[in-house]
Design an enzyme around this catalytic site. Structure first.
Site, PDB file in Angstrom:
ATOM      1  N   ASP A  77       7.085 -50.750 -16.076  1.00  0.00           N
ATOM      2  CA  ASP A  77       5.994 -49.865 -16.494  1.00  0.00           C
ATOM      3  C   ASP A  77       4.806 -49.972 -15.543  1.00  0.00           C
ATOM      4  O   ASP A  77       4.305 -51.063 -15.281  1.00  0.00           O
ATOM      5  CB  ASP A  77       5.552 -50.208 -17.924  1.00  0.00           C
ATOM      6  CG  ASP A  77       6.686 -50.036 -18.928  1.00  0.00           C
ATOM      7  OD1 ASP A  77       7.497 -49.109 -18.758  1.00  0.00           O
ATOM      8  OD2 ASP A  77       6.770 -50.847 -19.868  1.00  0.00           O
ATOM      9  N   ASP A  86       8.599 -54.785 -11.247  1.00  0.00           N
ATOM     10  CA  ASP A  86       8.163 -54.542 -12.611  1.00  0.00           C
ATOM     11  C   ASP A  86       8.574 -53.116 -12.972  1.00  0.00           C
ATOM     12  O   ASP A  86       8.879 -52.307 -12.087  1.00  0.00           O
ATOM     13  CB  ASP A  86       6.643 -54.730 -12.687  1.00  0.00           C
ATOM     14  CG  ASP A  86       6.091 -54.482 -14.082  1.00  0.00           C
ATOM     15  OD1 ASP A  86       6.739 -54.881 -15.070  1.00  0.00           O
ATOM     16  OD2 ASP A  86       5.008 -53.873 -14.181  1.00  0.00           O
TER      17      ASP A  86
END
Length: 194
Positions: free
Chosen positions: A25, A23
């Site tokens: 953020d 991922d």
């Protein structure tokens, strides 16, 4: 916090058959609560991430970033701005000795439940189309949210939850990670010592 490795976590080296999905953020860069990264100046690498990506480049055949970016549908940023941010991110990672093979993002909100938006599998399926040698059973997904973990679990990946989620109640049984760690640095240290 010490890296928590469950007893069933595999005790082997990640060879050329393994790929890593990350991922963005909250995992690679600092999350902006109730906001989106809209400029390169707002993109701040989390501590130790660049060193961790250098370690990952030596251990994984493929490294991908999969990120929901609904700010595009909301009109907060554009595809062009996101591409510029990602290009600068990749240049910094490469300069520090790391590697990311491809970035996949979903520009839509969850309102219509688009296939590309995690926890749906669209971004992983797109990666598989681009890189047919990917075997999801030989992949690890690292994220900081339930949707990241469900995404990985549904595809048969090993999953790692990073960040401080120890008090969270997960949305479903399928949002349970294989293990939890503070950060990407913890995982980089773990695989370096295998």
């Amino acid at each position: 916090m010490e890296a928590k490795i469950p007893f069933n976590w595999p005790k082997f080296k990640f060879d050329s058959t393994w790929s890593l999905f990350l991922d963005r953020d909250g995992v690679i860069n600092r999350r902006r609560p109730d906001d989106y990264v809209k400029t390169w100046e707002e993109f701040i690498f989390l501590p130790g991430v660049l060193n961790a990506l250098e370690v990952f480049a030596m251990h994984f055949r493929r490294i991908f970033i999969v990120t929901n970016q609904a700010g595009i549908e909301k009109g907060i940023l554009s595809h062009e701005i996101l591409d510029k941010i990602h290009q600068q991110m990749l240049e910094t990672i490469q300069y520090q000795g790391g590697r990311v093979d491809e970035i996949y993002y979903c520009p839509y909100t969850g309102a219509l439940d688009p296939l590309c938006r995690k926890p749906n599998p669209g971004m992983a399926l797109e990666a598989k189309k681009d890189f047919p040698d990917i075997d999801f059973k030989h992949c690890i997904m690292i994220g900081d949210s339930d949707s990241d973990i469900i995404f990985g679990n549904n595809l048969g990946m090993k999953t790692i939850l990073v960040g401080d989620k120890s008090g969270n109640q997960f949305l479903s049984a399928n949002a349970t990670p294989d293990c939890r760690m503070d950060s990407l640095s913890d995982f980089a240290r773990y695989i370096s010592n295998m």
